[in-house]
Structure formats: structure tokens, C-alpha cells
Write a protein that holds these residues in place. Sequence first.
Motif, PDB file in Angstrom:
ATOM      1  N   THR A  23     -35.497   5.035 -54.488  1.00 38.35           N
ATOM      2  CA  THR A  23     -36.090   4.140 -53.041  1.00 38.35           C
ATOM      3  C   THR A  23     -35.561   6.204 -52.105  1.00 38.35           C
ATOM      4  OG1 THR A  23     -33.342   4.096 -52.564  1.00 38.35           O
ATOM      5  CG2 THR A  23     -35.314   2.087 -52.701  1.00 38.35           C
ATOM      6  N   SER A  24     -35.522   6.826 -53.692  1.00 32.93           N
ATOM      7  CA  SER A  24     -34.962   8.472 -52.643  1.00 32.93           C
ATOM      8  C   SER A  24     -36.162   8.631 -51.984  1.00 32.93           C
ATOM      9  CB  SER A  24     -34.227   9.050 -53.653  1.00 32.93           C
ATOM     10  OG  SER A  24     -34.430  10.451 -53.222  1.00 32.93           O
ATOM     11  N   GLY A  25     -35.962   9.348 -50.191  1.00 33.57           N
ATOM     12  CA  GLY A  25     -37.095   9.610 -50.579  1.00 33.57           C
ATOM     13  C   GLY A  25     -38.362   9.055 -49.237  1.00 33.57           C
ATOM     14  N   LEU A  26     -37.803   7.322 -48.971  1.00 38.52           N
ATOM     15  CA  LEU A  26     -38.861   6.218 -48.856  1.00 38.52           C
ATOM     16  C   LEU A  26     -38.068   6.065 -47.735  1.00 38.52           C
ATOM     17  CD1 LEU A  26     -39.488   3.961 -51.587  1.00 38.52           C
ATOM     18  CD2 LEU A  26     -40.793   5.371 -50.764  1.00 38.52           C
ATOM     19  N   ALA A  27     -38.499   5.787 -46.467  1.00 34.89           N
ATOM     20  CA  ALA A  27     -38.409   5.783 -45.337  1.00 34.89           C
ATOM     21  C   ALA A  27     -36.679   6.596 -44.606  1.00 34.89           C
ATOM     22  CB  ALA A  27     -37.852   3.876 -45.839  1.00 34.89           C
ATOM     23  N   GLN A  28     -37.862   7.898 -44.835  1.00 31.54           N
ATOM     24  CA  GLN A  28     -36.897   8.229 -43.845  1.00 31.54           C
ATOM     25  C   GLN A  28     -35.863   7.759 -42.727  1.00 31.54           C
ATOM     26  OE1 GLN A  28     -36.342  11.922 -44.435  1.00 31.54           O
ATOM     27  NE2 GLN A  28     -36.500  11.233 -46.646  1.00 31.54           N
ATOM     28  N   GLY A  29     -35.067   8.534 -42.009  1.00 29.43           N
ATOM     29  CA  GLY A  29     -34.722   8.311 -41.215  1.00 29.43           C
ATOM     30  C   GLY A  29     -34.175   6.773 -41.016  1.00 29.43           C
ATOM     31  N   PHE A  30     -33.759   5.965 -42.219  1.00 27.57           N
ATOM     32  CA  PHE A  30     -33.685   4.534 -41.890  1.00 27.57           C
ATOM     33  C   PHE A  30     -32.070   4.378 -43.285  1.00 27.57           C
ATOM     34  CE2 PHE A  30     -37.212   3.806 -40.181  1.00 27.57           C
ATOM     35  CZ  PHE A  30     -37.105   3.265 -39.109  1.00 27.57           C
ATOM     36  N   VAL A  31     -31.169   3.454 -42.440  1.00 29.74           N
ATOM     37  CA  VAL A  31     -30.209   3.445 -43.722  1.00 29.74           C
ATOM     38  C   VAL A  31     -30.669   3.186 -44.918  1.00 29.74           C
ATOM     39  CG1 VAL A  31     -27.717   2.358 -43.693  1.00 29.74           C
ATOM     40  CG2 VAL A  31     -28.404   3.843 -41.721  1.00 29.74           C
ATOM     41  N   GLN A  32     -29.385   3.575 -46.000  1.00 26.14           N
ATOM     42  CA  GLN A  32     -29.901   3.141 -47.339  1.00 26.14           C
ATOM     43  C   GLN A  32     -28.934   2.285 -48.168  1.00 26.14           C
ATOM     44  OE1 GLN A  32     -32.554   4.061 -50.266  1.00 26.14           O
ATOM     45  NE2 GLN A  32     -34.166   5.231 -48.752  1.00 26.14           N
ATOM     46  N   GLY A  33     -28.378   1.167 -48.284  1.00 25.64           N
ATOM     47  CA  GLY A  33     -26.829   0.392 -48.734  1.00 25.64           C
ATOM     48  C   GLY A  33     -27.313   0.579 -49.963  1.00 25.64           C
ATOM     49  N   ASN A  34     -26.293   0.616 -50.735  1.00 29.66           N
ATOM     50  CA  ASN A  34     -25.101   0.338 -51.791  1.00 29.66           C
ATOM     51  C   ASN A  34     -25.002  -1.016 -51.706  1.00 29.66           C
ATOM     52  OD1 ASN A  34     -24.869   3.118 -53.536  1.00 29.66           O
ATOM     53  ND2 ASN A  34     -22.968   3.476 -51.518  1.00 29.66           N
ATOM     54  N   LEU A  35     -25.153  -1.627 -52.996  1.00 29.06           N
ATOM     55  CA  LEU A  35     -25.193  -3.003 -53.016  1.00 29.06           C
ATOM     56  C   LEU A  35     -23.465  -3.908 -54.010  1.00 29.06           C
ATOM     57  CD1 LEU A  35     -26.753  -6.127 -51.860  1.00 29.06           C
ATOM     58  CD2 LEU A  35     -27.976  -5.732 -53.967  1.00 29.06           C
ATOM     59  N   ALA A  36     -23.227  -4.182 -53.381  1.00 30.06           N
ATOM     60  CA  ALA A  36     -22.520  -5.501 -54.189  1.00 30.06           C
ATOM     61  C   ALA A  36     -21.826  -6.853 -53.746  1.00 30.06           C
ATOM     62  CB  ALA A  36     -20.428  -4.466 -54.112  1.00 30.06           C
ATOM     63  N   ILE A  37     -21.887  -7.850 -54.477  1.00 31.10           N
ATOM     64  CA  ILE A  37     -22.455  -9.279 -54.594  1.00 31.10           C
ATOM     65  C   ILE A  37     -21.071  -9.983 -55.546  1.00 31.10           C
ATOM     66  CG2 ILE A  37     -23.952 -11.485 -54.809  1.00 31.10           C
ATOM     67  CD1 ILE A  37     -26.291  -9.468 -53.953  1.00 31.10           C
ATOM     68  N   ASP A 253     -33.226  -1.470 -41.833  1.00 30.14           N
ATOM     69  CA  ASP A 253     -34.068  -1.505 -40.600  1.00 30.14           C
ATOM     70  C   ASP A 253     -33.366  -0.899 -39.386  1.00 30.14           C
ATOM     71  OD1 ASP A 253     -35.925  -2.663 -41.364  1.00 30.14           O
ATOM     72  OD2 ASP A 253     -35.456  -4.540 -40.383  1.00 30.14           O
ATOM     73  N   LEU A 254     -31.592  -0.282 -39.924  1.00 27.54           N
ATOM     74  CA  LEU A 254     -30.754   0.546 -39.106  1.00 27.54           C
ATOM     75  C   LEU A 254     -31.290   1.889 -38.680  1.00 27.54           C
ATOM     76  CD1 LEU A 254     -26.960  -0.893 -40.243  1.00 27.54           C
ATOM     77  CD2 LEU A 254     -28.927  -1.174 -38.218  1.00 27.54           C
ATOM     78  N   PRO A 255     -31.619   2.654 -38.206  1.00 29.64           N
ATOM     79  CA  PRO A 255     -31.463   4.183 -37.873  1.00 29.64           C
ATOM     80  C   PRO A 255     -30.178   5.073 -38.178  1.00 29.64           C
ATOM     81  CG  PRO A 255     -32.620   2.537 -36.144  1.00 29.64           C
ATOM     82  CD  PRO A 255     -31.307   2.041 -36.878  1.00 29.64           C
ATOM     83  N   ASN A 256     -30.486   6.038 -39.619  1.00 28.67           N
ATOM     84  CA  ASN A 256     -29.303   6.662 -40.025  1.00 28.67           C
ATOM     85  C   ASN A 256     -28.569   6.921 -38.485  1.00 28.67           C
ATOM     86  OD1 ASN A 256     -30.019   7.195 -42.224  1.00 28.67           O
ATOM     87  ND2 ASN A 256     -31.351   8.775 -42.083  1.00 28.67           N
ATOM     88  N   SER A 257     -29.486   6.847 -37.231  1.00 29.31           N
ATOM     89  CA  SER A 257     -29.021   7.464 -35.860  1.00 29.31           C
ATOM     90  C   SER A 257     -27.529   7.138 -35.442  1.00 29.31           C
ATOM     91  CB  SER A 257     -29.467   7.878 -35.003  1.00 29.31           C
ATOM     92  OG  SER A 257     -30.039   7.039 -34.417  1.00 29.31           O
ATOM     93  N   ARG A 258     -27.807   5.333 -35.588  1.00 25.10           N
ATOM     94  CA  ARG A 258     -26.781   4.277 -35.579  1.00 25.10           C
ATOM     95  C   ARG A 258     -25.939   4.212 -35.779  1.00 25.10           C
ATOM     96  NH1 ARG A 258     -29.166  -0.891 -33.158  1.00 25.10           N
ATOM     97  NH2 ARG A 258     -31.089   0.583 -33.146  1.00 25.10           N
ATOM     98  N   LEU A 259     -25.733   5.089 -37.246  1.00 31.81           N
ATOM     99  CA  LEU A 259     -24.197   5.315 -37.206  1.00 31.81           C
ATOM    100  C   LEU A 259     -22.962   6.337 -36.835  1.00 31.81           C
ATOM    101  CD1 LEU A 259     -25.154   4.892 -41.747  1.00 31.81           C
ATOM    102  CD2 LEU A 259     -24.253   2.821 -39.344  1.00 31.81           C
ATOM    103  N   ALA A 260     -23.975   7.011 -36.472  1.00 31.28           N
ATOM    104  CA  ALA A 260     -23.362   7.360 -35.915  1.00 31.28           C
ATOM    105  C   ALA A 260     -22.000   7.462 -34.713  1.00 31.28           C
ATOM    106  CB  ALA A 260     -24.145   9.503 -34.871  1.00 31.28           C
ATOM    107  N   VAL A 261     -21.315   7.804 -34.535  1.00 32.42           N
ATOM    108  CA  VAL A 261     -19.844   7.945 -33.788  1.00 32.42           C
ATOM    109  C   VAL A 261     -19.731   8.635 -32.677  1.00 32.42           C
ATOM    110  CG1 VAL A 261     -18.726   6.601 -35.862  1.00 32.42           C
ATOM    111  CG2 VAL A 261     -18.342   8.998 -35.326  1.00 32.42           C
ATOM    112  N   LEU A 262     -20.363   9.745 -32.539  1.00 34.80           N
ATOM    113  CA  LEU A 262     -20.273  10.809 -31.634  1.00 34.80           C
ATOM    114  C   LEU A 262     -22.059  10.960 -30.978  1.00 34.80           C
ATOM    115  CD1 LEU A 262     -17.355  12.880 -32.909  1.00 34.80           C
ATOM    116  CD2 LEU A 262     -17.699  11.154 -31.199  1.00 34.80           C
TER     117      LEU A 262
END
Lengths: 262, 262
Positions: A23-37, A253-262
Motif C-alpha cells: 500500500t506504499s504510495g496509496l491514499a496520499q495524505g491518509f494514515v496507514q496502520g500496522n495491524l496486530a490482532i 480515513d484519518l488525514p495524516n494532519s489529524r495525528l499532529a499534536v501541534l
Amino acid sequence: MTSELSPFEIRQQIRAGNFTGNTSGLAQGFVQGNLAIMPKEWANDFLLFCQQNPKPCPIVGMSTAPGDFLLNDLGEDIDIRRDVPRYRIYRDGVLTEEVQDVSEVWRDDLVTFVLGCSFSFEEALIADGLEVRNITEGVNVPMYRTNIACKPAGRFHGNTVVSMRPMKAADAIRAVQICTRFPSVHGAPLHLGDPAEIGISDINKPDFGDAVTIKEGELPVFWACGVTPQAAIEQAKPEFCITHSPGHMLITDLPNSRLAVL
Amino acid sequence: MTSELSPFEIRQQIRAGNFTGNTSGLAQGFVQGNLAIMPKEWANDFLLFCQQNPKPCPIVGMSTAPGDFLLNDLGEDIDIRRDVPRYRIYRDGVLTEEVQDVSEVWRDDLVTFVLGCSFSFEEALIADGLEVRNITEGVNVPMYRTNIACKPAGRFHGNTVVSMRPMKAADAIRAVQICTRFPSVHGAPLHLGDPAEIGISDINKPDFGDAVTIKEGELPVFWACGVTPQAAIEQAKPEFCITHSPGHMLITDLPNSRLAVL
């Protein structure tokens, strides 16, 4: 698949079995996540491990009750059993299968963790004009086992795994500033300069991923890496566990900017 | 003089001629400033030079009109002619006198600049538990001429002078985070690691101040330094100019925390 599709559209393609790639390069600007279940019986220990080691194991989302497979907080209609392009199934700590859908093996006691990944901060670095060598060279980021111990939690323990990107010192300083804004995608680097200081004996022989060129006048810069929790899981050997396959992330669906604390 | 006195009380002691020493360690928690005073005819160029080079020349205050010697914005009853323990007077770029009071040579066309100084960020580093080697070793911070050109402005030009504090990499990363909060006291480091990259040939031979011990596993970390504007003034050679004597700062009523942007 084009990179113009929305996160939702990409997940629908994945769910339909039309996309099984990296998924590298897909959905630029959105958070991608590692998964552990993993089963509820293990999840409390793992949650504590993440809480104690937020740099390698930053939680960006988790299921609210055991067995839940919908992650509405992270995106529209996310079904975690079907919306990741490639899963790994571990039994007693051993990788037994790699599949595109885990509906068949889903259990009512499974708890899902989604952890931040470096794609988000790499995008922020590039947006600021910095070069990310693994992207320039079109390879996987080099990753190394270190001598930096994680804080143990219950049955989970192990050393931190780091990723490395070489930079000029001024760019490394800028990267510290940028990544500090994003604690939930590994935050600021852990180390820079001499690899031996953190127990890396040969910078040209990464333990995971690919070596990259380090140019004259550049420092290797090291970030905590999402392989750390995977390594801890492999050591702890829960009887059952599902992760994503490396590089095959959950697209939220989270924008990367949503993760910014400042 | 004890360090318990308030900034106002210390300035009163200085004005009365009872204290003429170095201000390092006095009025903990309050901003101290570098001083540059010059005729209006030169002040516009200097203001532009500071604006163009905010890391070495961060303005924390200036007089509002030529000839003004009161700096109420920076503290109660500050008379800039008498409240700094030691001044240097330059004529045509040459240091001609070192005095404790400049009332006698004051002119109606003089403009005062107060520039941020490293005392503020050193205090923030120490408060966070980092070691500042020059303080541990009780010496002046080592300073070096570099090959990093300032942006020229009118008659002012020159290369950046840096101060250096050695640190372990993890502490250097933390220092970048802390100092980023304080852009008006030089902000984040400019460089770290190999001194040759910024034109420093021998780290053990500073151009100003004293050498400090660099321990194994430490990186030299370099900050833009307030000696930069002084060097630019000496090169530009205004017909008349007053600065503080190194280490003999203006103590203001501004809490250091007031300078934090975050």
C-alpha cells in the motif's frame, strides 16, 4: 490501481479481492496502520506493552470490544477481517499462513490494534522538501535490531527495532522538529550518528528491509519501528495472532494532519 | 550578590555601581539579552540584518524611537545607559573603551537592540535534565567561526558564529525539541556531528570562549550564537556603537517561559 482513489474506494477494491499489493504510495495524505490482532487473554498485556513503549508501538486505534471487526473510528465501513490486502496468521508464535481475508478464522475473543506507521511521517518529511532515501531509491526502508530494551509488560518484551534514513545534519534537525509533531507515528528519532552506540554492528547489513546509500557528510538517523511489536509478538508466542503482511497496511480515513499534536 | 534578587533589584545594584560582574546564573528564570546600540543611520540596516538572520540575531526588544534609553517593554524602569554591568564602546569598528555606564556618551540618535542569549535555553535544557558541559565545567561556552554565510543586509554581512555543547545523540534530539520552542533565543541547533561540515577545522580550538570535554559517544551540537551580530558590527565599522561586554548581559523582567512559542 491509481493513487487517486479515496481510502474508502481502495478498501472496497481490497475487500473485493482486486488489490493484494503493497500500500506504499496509496491514499496520499491518509494514515496507514500496522495491524496486530490477538485473543482477549493476550490483549491486556499487549495494550500495556504499547502504553509502556509508545515510540515503537503507537496506538492509533483499537476495537472497542472483543470480537468486534468494525473499526468505525478509523474509517467508513472498515471490516478489519477483509480490508487489509494481505494478512499473516501466527499460531504459537509461528507464521503459518499468509492470506487475503481472515473472515474464516475470525473469533469472538479477538481484539484489534492498529499502530501508527512511518508512511505518515515520511510524507511529512517529503512535503517539507527533505529527501527520504528509501523512497528515492525505491526500496524498503532498512531496519535494524538494537540494544535498546523495550519496557516489558506481562508476557511481551524485547529490544527496539529501528528504521534508518540517512540525512545531512541540518535535515536531521529539521526531521526531529517535523516528527516531534507526530508522536503517534513513532515521533522524533531515537538516535542519530554512530550506529554502534545502539548496538548496530554493520549499517550496510540491515536485519529487515534493504540497505540504502549513505552519502558523504550524512548521518544515519534512526526511528523506532513498527517491527518492534511484531518481534515482541513472535517472542511471546500467543496461541493465535493475526498481523498485516509487511507493507500491506490498513488504509484509514484519518488525514495524516489529524495525528499532529501541534 | 545572591541569585535570590529579582531582576529589578539586580538592575538597581548594577545602576548603583555595586555589581559589575558576569550575569551568568543571576535572576534564574528570566531572560537576559545581548546588547547592540548604534546611530539611527545604521540601525535600519542592522534591523534588516537581524530580520534576515533570526537564528543568530533574534530580537527580543528594541527602543521605540532614536535616543530613547528607557526599555519599559523589557522591564520596570530599565535605563539601558546604566543597567548593564559592563559596556564596550566601539568607534569606527574599534573597541576603544570598556565602561560601567554610558550616560556620558549617550546620543539622541542612538537605537537600542536587545538580542536573545543562550542563557535562556541552557536553563531550559538543564531543567529537562540534560547536561550543559560548559556549565558543568565552569567555563565559557566554546564558540567557532563557521562557513555558514549570514544573509547580508546593507552594510552588515559575515559568517555565522556558533556555540557548541557536546551531547549523547538522544540528548541532542531532546535538545532540538526543547530549543525549537525558543526561536528568540537562537532556536534549534544549526548543525550536529562532523565540525568540518560547517568549516570548523579543530573542535578543540574554539575561536572564542573555552574548549570543553567531548566524551566518547557524544556528538558536538552547534547553535547559532550572539557573537554573530557583534562580528558583523566589527566588520561594518559604524562610527559609533555600544555593546555589552561578553557575559555581562541586560537582565530583563521577562520570564524565559514567555519566549516559548509552544
